[in-house]
Write an enzyme that holds these catalytic residues in place. Structure first.
Site, PDB file in Angstrom:
ATOM      1  N   LYS A   1      -4.094  71.636   3.452  1.00 16.40           N
ATOM      2  CA  LYS A   1      -4.561  70.422   2.773  1.00 16.40           C
ATOM      3  C   LYS A   1      -3.351  69.580   2.401  1.00 16.40           C
ATOM      4  O   LYS A   1      -2.417  70.064   1.744  1.00 16.40           O
ATOM      5  CB  LYS A   1      -5.308  70.864   1.509  1.00 16.40           C
TER       6      LYS A   1
HETATM    7  O1  G3P Z   1     -11.197  70.161  -4.119  1.00 13.74           O
HETATM    8  C1  G3P Z   1     -11.145  68.814  -4.398  1.00 13.74           C
HETATM    9  C2  G3P Z   1     -12.265  68.277  -5.240  1.00 13.74           C
HETATM   10  O2  G3P Z   1     -13.481  68.834  -4.886  1.00 13.74           O
HETATM   11  C3  G3P Z   1     -11.985  68.221  -6.715  1.00 13.74           C
HETATM   12  O3  G3P Z   1     -13.110  67.911  -7.479  1.00 13.74           O
HETATM   13  O4  G3P Z   1     -14.247  67.803  -9.663  1.00 13.74           O
HETATM   14  O5  G3P Z   1     -11.739  67.929  -9.579  1.00 13.74           O
HETATM   15  O6  G3P Z   1     -12.921  65.850  -8.905  1.00 13.74           O
HETATM   16  P1  G3P Z   1     -12.996  67.340  -8.993  1.00 13.74           P
END
Ligand code: G3P
Length: 218
Positions: free
Chosen positions: A83
Site C-alpha cells: 500500500k
Molecule cells: O484502511 C484505510 C481506511 O479504510 C481507513 O478508514 O475509518 O480510518 O477513515 P478510516
C-alpha cells in the site's frame, strides 16, 4: 464483489474467516498501532490465515524508500499487496513496484483525477476513502461512482480495481456494491452490523415459539 476486512486484529480475522466472509485484509499504520503488535510479525500472521490479498502499507514518504520497503514487504508472503499513498512519490513507487510484478494498493485517494493517475500507472487497487469525505460534507459515494465510470470507459487500458475504503456503515457497503466497486474493505464491527436485522430476530423468535407449540420433535 470481494469483501476485505479492514483490521490488524488476528482474532477478528479468524472469526470472520470462519464465516467465509474474508476475501482479503487491509491494514494501515493506524491499525498496526492499535493492534499493539510488531508490523512484520502481524502481517506474516495475517497472511498465514488468509490466502487472499493482504495490504501492508509502507511507512516512508520518499519514493525510493517506499520501493525498498515494498520489496521487503512482498517477501513476507506471495499474497502481500503493497500500500502506497497517493502522492507523487507514491505514484513513482506504484509504477516501479507494479512493473516488478508486485501488487500495489494506492491509498488515501480523495478524487477521481487521483484515481485516474493510479490506474494509468498500473495499480492493482485504488482505495477511495468514502467515510472521510462524508465527514467533511462531500458525498464519498459519488467518488466511487465516478471512478467506476472512468475505469469502465477505459477498461482496455486500466485494469485497476476500485476498493472502497473508510467504510463506516452497512448502508455504505450496499451503496458501494450498487455503484460497482470491485471490493469493499470493511471494519469487523460493520460486518456484524450487516448480519443483524431486528425483523430477523423478531421473526425467528416467533417461529421458534410456534414450533414449540406444535409439540413435535425433529
Ligand atoms: O484502511 C484505510 C481506511 O479504510 C481507513 O478508514 O475509518 O480510518 O477513515 P478510516
Amino acid at each position: 464483489m470481494k469483501f476485505f476486512i479492514d483490521t490488524a486484529e488476528i482474532e477478528e480475522i479468524k472469526s470472520l474467516s470462519e464465516l467465509g466472509l474474508v476475501d482479503g485484509v487491509t491494514t494501515n499504520p493506524t491499525l498496526i498501532y492499535k493492534s499493539g503488535k510488531d508490523f512484520r510479525e502481524v502481517i506474516k500472521e495475517i497472511s498465514s490465515i488468509v490466502k487472499g490479498p493482504i495490504s501492508a502499507e509502507v511507512t516512508s514518504i520518499k519514493s525510493q524508500d517506499m520501493i525498498d520497503q515494498g520489496i521487503e514487504l512482498a517477501k513476507i508472503s506471495n499474497n502481500i499487496v503493497v500500500k502506497v499513498p497517493l502522492t507523487a512519490d507514491g505514484l513513482i513507487a506504484c509504477k516501479k513496484l507494479s512493473s516488478s510484478n508486485i501488487k500495489v494498493n494506492v491509498t488515501l485517494c480523495f478524487s477521481a483525477s487521483q484515481a485516474l493517475l493510479a490506474g494509468k500507472l498500473g495499480a492493482t487497487y485504488i482505495s477511495p476513502f468514502i467515510g472521510r469525505l462524508d465527514d467533511i460534507g462531500t458525498p464519498g459515494l459519488n467518488l466511487i461512482k465516478d471512478i467506476v465510470n472512468i475505469y469502465n470507459i477505459h477498461k482496455q487500458d486500466i485494469k485497476t480495481e476500485v476498493l472502497a475504503a473508510s467504510i463506516r456503515s452497512p448502508l455504505q457497503v450496499s451503496q458501494v456494491a450498487s455503484a460497482g466497486a470491485h471490493v469493499a474493505t470493511i471494519p469487523p464491527n460493520i460486518i456484524y452490523q450487516m448480519i443483524k436485522h431486528p425483523l430477523t430476530d423478531v421473526g425467528l423468535a416467533t417461529f421458534m415459539n410456534d414450533w414449540k407449540k406444535t409439540g413435535q420433535k425433529f
